[in-house]
Design a protein around this motif. Structure first.
Motif, PDB file in Angstrom:
ATOM      1  N   MET A 151      11.982   6.578  -2.613  1.00  0.00           N
ATOM      2  CA  MET A 151      10.604   6.973  -2.327  1.00  0.00           C
ATOM      3  C   MET A 151      10.490   7.553  -0.923  1.00  0.00           C
ATOM      4  SD  MET A 151       8.316   4.061  -4.281  1.00  0.00           S
ATOM      5  CE  MET A 151       6.794   5.010  -4.135  1.00  0.00           C
ATOM      6  N   ASP A 152      11.267   6.999   0.005  1.00  0.00           N
ATOM      7  CA  ASP A 152      11.283   7.527   1.374  1.00  0.00           C
ATOM      8  C   ASP A 152      11.763   8.970   1.396  1.00  0.00           C
ATOM      9  OD1 ASP A 152      11.163   7.675   4.130  1.00  0.00           O
ATOM     10  OD2 ASP A 152      12.980   6.508   4.464  1.00  0.00           O
ATOM     11  N   GLU A 153      12.684   9.313   0.487  1.00  0.00           N
ATOM     12  CA  GLU A 153      13.266  10.656   0.456  1.00  0.00           C
ATOM     13  C   GLU A 153      12.542  11.603  -0.498  1.00  0.00           C
ATOM     14  OE1 GLU A 153      17.287   9.870  -0.640  1.00  0.00           O
ATOM     15  OE2 GLU A 153      17.887   9.197   1.374  1.00  0.00           O
ATOM     16  N   TYR A 154      11.528  11.110  -1.211  1.00  0.00           N
ATOM     17  CA  TYR A 154      10.932  11.917  -2.279  1.00  0.00           C
ATOM     18  C   TYR A 154      10.315  13.207  -1.768  1.00  0.00           C
ATOM     19  CZ  TYR A 154       7.938  13.320  -6.153  1.00  0.00           C
ATOM     20  OH  TYR A 154       7.318  14.044  -7.143  1.00  0.00           O
ATOM     21  N   LEU A 205       7.072   0.597   2.468  1.00  0.00           N
ATOM     22  CA  LEU A 205       6.863   1.932   3.010  1.00  0.00           C
ATOM     23  C   LEU A 205       5.441   2.059   3.531  1.00  0.00           C
ATOM     24  CD1 LEU A 205       8.454   3.979   0.077  1.00  0.00           C
ATOM     25  CD2 LEU A 205       9.446   3.772   2.358  1.00  0.00           C
ATOM     26  N   ARG A 206       5.275   2.942   4.516  1.00  0.00           N
ATOM     27  CA  ARG A 206       3.935   3.283   4.998  1.00  0.00           C
ATOM     28  C   ARG A 206       3.658   4.752   4.728  1.00  0.00           C
ATOM     29  NH1 ARG A 206       1.936   0.479   9.421  1.00  0.00           N
ATOM     30  NH2 ARG A 206       0.356   2.083   9.632  1.00  0.00           N
ATOM     31  N   ASP A 207       2.398   5.058   4.453  1.00  0.00           N
ATOM     32  CA  ASP A 207       1.967   6.434   4.230  1.00  0.00           C
ATOM     33  C   ASP A 207       2.020   7.243   5.512  1.00  0.00           C
ATOM     34  OD1 ASP A 207       1.364   5.531   1.709  1.00  0.00           O
ATOM     35  OD2 ASP A 207      -0.813   5.527   1.999  1.00  0.00           O
ATOM     36  N   VAL A 208       2.438   8.487   5.391  1.00  0.00           N
ATOM     37  CA  VAL A 208       2.430   9.419   6.515  1.00  0.00           C
ATOM     38  C   VAL A 208       1.463  10.542   6.192  1.00  0.00           C
ATOM     39  CG1 VAL A 208       3.783  11.013   7.923  1.00  0.00           C
ATOM     40  CG2 VAL A 208       4.829   8.889   7.079  1.00  0.00           C
ATOM     41  N   ARG A 209       0.487  10.731   7.052  1.00  0.00           N
ATOM     42  CA  ARG A 209      -0.426  11.865   6.941  1.00  0.00           C
ATOM     43  C   ARG A 209      -0.391  12.628   8.254  1.00  0.00           C
ATOM     44  NH1 ARG A 209      -3.646   7.924   4.298  1.00  0.00           N
ATOM     45  NH2 ARG A 209      -4.019   8.452   2.107  1.00  0.00           N
ATOM     46  N   VAL A 241      -1.556  11.735  -4.058  1.00  0.00           N
ATOM     47  CA  VAL A 241      -2.043  10.657  -3.197  1.00  0.00           C
ATOM     48  C   VAL A 241      -2.418  11.116  -1.790  1.00  0.00           C
ATOM     49  CG1 VAL A 241      -1.013   8.718  -4.412  1.00  0.00           C
ATOM     50  CG2 VAL A 241       0.379  10.006  -2.801  1.00  0.00           C
ATOM     51  N   GLY A 242      -2.500  12.430  -1.561  1.00  0.00           N
ATOM     52  CA  GLY A 242      -2.985  12.936  -0.286  1.00  0.00           C
ATOM     53  C   GLY A 242      -2.074  12.667   0.886  1.00  0.00           C
ATOM     54  N   LEU A 243      -0.754  12.603   0.649  1.00  0.00           N
ATOM     55  CA  LEU A 243       0.193  12.265   1.704  1.00  0.00           C
ATOM     56  C   LEU A 243       1.178  13.390   1.936  1.00  0.00           C
ATOM     57  CD1 LEU A 243       1.135   8.632   0.612  1.00  0.00           C
ATOM     58  CD2 LEU A 243      -0.705   9.330   2.142  1.00  0.00           C
ATOM     59  N   SER A 244       1.782  13.373   3.123  1.00  0.00           N
ATOM     60  CA  SER A 244       2.859  14.304   3.401  1.00  0.00           C
ATOM     61  C   SER A 244       4.223  13.633   3.323  1.00  0.00           C
ATOM     62  CB  SER A 244       2.682  14.943   4.788  1.00  0.00           C
ATOM     63  OG  SER A 244       2.589  13.949   5.787  1.00  0.00           O
ATOM     64  N   ASP A 245       4.262  12.286   3.385  1.00  0.00           N
ATOM     65  CA  ASP A 245       5.556  11.597   3.369  1.00  0.00           C
ATOM     66  C   ASP A 245       5.317  10.098   3.285  1.00  0.00           C
ATOM     67  OD1 ASP A 245       8.275  11.312   3.408  1.00  0.00           O
ATOM     68  OD2 ASP A 245       8.572  12.054   5.440  1.00  0.00           O
ATOM     69  N   TRP A 246       6.411   9.360   3.080  1.00  0.00           N
ATOM     70  CA  TRP A 246       6.460   7.922   3.297  1.00  0.00           C
ATOM     71  C   TRP A 246       7.510   7.640   4.354  1.00  0.00           C
ATOM     72  CZ3 TRP A 246       6.279   8.366  -2.457  1.00  0.00           C
ATOM     73  CH2 TRP A 246       5.040   7.983  -2.979  1.00  0.00           C
ATOM     74  N   THR A 247       7.395   6.501   5.009  1.00  0.00           N
ATOM     75  CA  THR A 247       8.403   6.090   5.980  1.00  0.00           C
ATOM     76  C   THR A 247       8.697   4.609   5.804  1.00  0.00           C
ATOM     77  OG1 THR A 247       8.962   5.880   8.329  1.00  0.00           O
ATOM     78  CG2 THR A 247       6.635   5.670   7.749  1.00  0.00           C
ATOM     79  N   ASP A 261      10.388  21.198  -3.107  1.00  0.00           N
ATOM     80  CA  ASP A 261       9.058  21.713  -2.796  1.00  0.00           C
ATOM     81  C   ASP A 261       8.032  21.151  -3.765  1.00  0.00           C
ATOM     82  OD1 ASP A 261      10.077  23.203  -0.715  1.00  0.00           O
ATOM     83  OD2 ASP A 261      10.220  25.072  -1.870  1.00  0.00           O
ATOM     84  N   GLU A 262       8.429  21.003  -5.023  1.00  0.00           N
ATOM     85  CA  GLU A 262       7.512  20.429  -6.011  1.00  0.00           C
ATOM     86  C   GLU A 262       7.128  19.012  -5.625  1.00  0.00           C
ATOM     87  OE1 GLU A 262       7.325  19.508 -10.814  1.00  0.00           O
ATOM     88  OE2 GLU A 262       9.174  19.128  -9.693  1.00  0.00           O
ATOM     89  N   ALA A 263       8.109  18.237  -5.167  1.00  0.00           N
ATOM     90  CA  ALA A 263       7.839  16.853  -4.788  1.00  0.00           C
ATOM     91  C   ALA A 263       6.819  16.782  -3.660  1.00  0.00           C
ATOM     92  CB  ALA A 263       9.136  16.163  -4.378  1.00  0.00           C
ATOM     93  N   ALA A 264       6.969  17.642  -2.667  1.00  0.00           N
ATOM     94  CA  ALA A 264       6.014  17.649  -1.556  1.00  0.00           C
ATOM     95  C   ALA A 264       4.617  17.979  -2.047  1.00  0.00           C
ATOM     96  CB  ALA A 264       6.453  18.654  -0.501  1.00  0.00           C
ATOM     97  N   ASP A 265       4.512  18.941  -2.968  1.00  0.00           N
ATOM     98  CA  ASP A 265       3.204  19.307  -3.519  1.00  0.00           C
ATOM     99  C   ASP A 265       2.621  18.176  -4.349  1.00  0.00           C
ATOM    100  OD1 ASP A 265       3.360  21.792  -2.341  1.00  0.00           O
ATOM    101  OD2 ASP A 265       4.085  22.807  -4.141  1.00  0.00           O
TER     102      ASP A 265
END
Length: 337
Positions: free
Chosen positions: A293-296, A116-120, A311-317, A301-305
Motif C-alpha cells: 500500500m505504501d508503494e501503490y 500507514l498515514r495519508d499524504v495530501r 480517497v483524495g490522497l496523493s500517497d501513503w507513508t 499512473d493509473e494507481a496515482a489517479d
C-alpha cells in the motif's frame, strides 16, 4: 493543504449491505491470527468518489493487492467513518482506510494497528489557521506574501509564520501568542463543533492563549471552510478558523481575499487519516500489505489517479506519527460531551 476531504456517502446501499452485521462476533476460524494467512481479507473505506459504480472504482486497488499478496482482497464501501471502526472490531473487515478520529477509536477500542498515514500535498498533517481582516490588531509585523504551492497562489501571512517570497509550509504551531488579542466582544467565525480545524483545535489554542471562549467571544456560526474565510472577507467576523489554506477555496470568486484575509496563526498540527488493520492478521501479512500500500501510488499512473479519485490522497507513508493520532484522541475527548 487539504483540498479534497473525504465525503461520507451515507445513502449507498452497497455500504449498508457490505457492513451490515458489524456487531456480530468475529469468526476466529478465518482470522489467521496464528500465522496462517487467510484465503481472503476485506478492505473498508469511505470514498471521495461519487457515483454508482464504486465496486469498479475499488477494483484497481484491490486487484493490485490481490495479485501481489496472492490472496483475495475484497473492497467494501462503509456508510460512514464509524462503520469502518465497527467493521474492524467485528473482524468483518481486516483493513480500514479511514479518518484520524476513527483510527484513534480503532486503536483504543479494538487494539487495531496503525500501519500507514495519508499524504495530501506532501504532508501527513495540517494546521488550523487563524484568519483576520484586522492585521493591525493581530500582526506584530507587516503581512508578507508567500506562495501556497498547492494552488500556485501568493497569499498574506504575518507573525513570521511564513517567509516572504518563499513557499508557504503551513507548519504549526506558530503565531499562537497573537490569539491572546482576541478580546471580549470579538466576533469569531467557527464551524461545527465536530470540525477539528474549524472548531476543536482553534478552541483549544484560544483557551491556551488565555481567551475565555465561553464568555468573551461572539461566535459567528459558519458551515464549511470556504464560509469561514468568507466571513472574514465580508466583515461578518474579525477572526475565523479553517484548514491550511482554506483561502484557496474562495480566491477564484474573490481574488483580493488572498491579500485582504491575513493568516496570522497556526494551531498545533492536525493529523490526516490513514490505514489500520485488525489484530487478527499475522505479522508477515501485515508487513507485506503495508509495503504494497505504501508503494501503490508510485506503482503506475493509473494507481496515482485511482488513489486521488477514490480517497483524495496523493500517497501513503509508513511514518505513522502515532503521537499525533494520540493527541487527536485527547482533543476529541475534550469535546465528547
Amino acid at each position: 493543504m487539504r483540498k479534497s476531504p473525504l465525503v461520507t456517502l451515507s445513502t449507498l446501499a452497497l455500504g449498508a449491505l457490505a457492513l451490515s452485521g458489524c456487531g456480530s462476533e468475529p469468526d476466529a476460524d478465518t482470522s489467521g491470527a496464528e500465522g496462517e494467512w487467510p484465503e481472503s481479507i476485506t478492505l473498508s473505506l469511505v470514498p471521495s468518489t461519487e457515483g454508482e459504480d464504486l465496486a469498479e472504482a475499488l477494483d484497481p486497488l484491490t486487484g493490485y493487492l490481490s495479485e501481489n499478496l496472492g490472496i483475495d482482497v475484497e473492497g467494501v464501501v462503509a456508510t460512514d467513518y464509524a462503520a469502518t471502526v465497527e467493521a474492524l472490531g467485528a473482524d468483518q473487515a481486516q483493513v480500514a482506510i479511514t479518518d484520524a478520529g476513527s483510527l484513534y477509536n480503532a486503536i483504543e477500542q479494538h487494539d487495531a494497528e496503525l500501519i500507514l498515514r495519508d499524504v495530501r500535498f506532501g504532508a501527513t498533517s495540517y494546521a488550523a489557521v487563524g484568519y483576520t481582516n484586522n492585521p493591525d490588531k493581530y500582526c506584530e509585523d507587516e503581512p508578507v506574501m508567500a506562495t501556497y504551492d498547492a494552488a500556485g497562489t501568493e497569499m498574506a501571512y504575518c507573525n513570521g509564520i511564513e517567509a516572504a517570497g518563499e513557499s508557504a509550509t503551513g507548519d504549526g504551531p506558530a503565531g499562537t501568542d497573537a490569539l491572546a488579542n482576541i478580546d471580549a466582544g470579538t466576533e469569531v467565525a467557527l464551524q461545527a463543533a465536530t470540525s477539528p480545524a474549524g472548531y476543536q483545535y482553534p478552541i483549544v489554542a484560544m483557551q491556551d492563549a488565555g481567551v475565555d471562549t465561553d464568555n468573551d467571544i461572539v461566535e459567528v456560526p459558519v458551515d464549511g471552510n470556504n464560509n469561514a474565510v468568507l466571513a472574514v472577507h465580508n466583515g461578518d467576523a474579525e477572526v475565523s478558523f479553517g484548514y491550511w489554506d482554506a483561502r484557496d477555496s474562495i480566491v477564484e470568486e474573490a481574488p483580493e481575499a488572498a491579500e485582504d484575509v491575513v493568516a496570522f496563526s497556526y494551531t498545533e498540527m492536525i493529523p490526516n487519516g490513514g490505514v489500520a488493520v485488525t489484530n487478527t492478521l499475522p505479522d508477515d501479512l501485515v508487513a507485506e500489505l503495508t509495503t504494497l500500500m505504501d508503494e501503490y501510488a508510485e506503482s503506475s499512473d493509473e494507481a496515482a489517479d485511482v488513489m486521488y479519485d477514490l480517497v483524495g490522497l496523493s500517497d501513503w507513508t509508513a511514518e505513522t506519527g502515532d503521537e499525533e493520532i494520540a493527541r487527536y484522541g485527547e482533543i476529541l475527548e475534550m469535546f465528547a460531551n
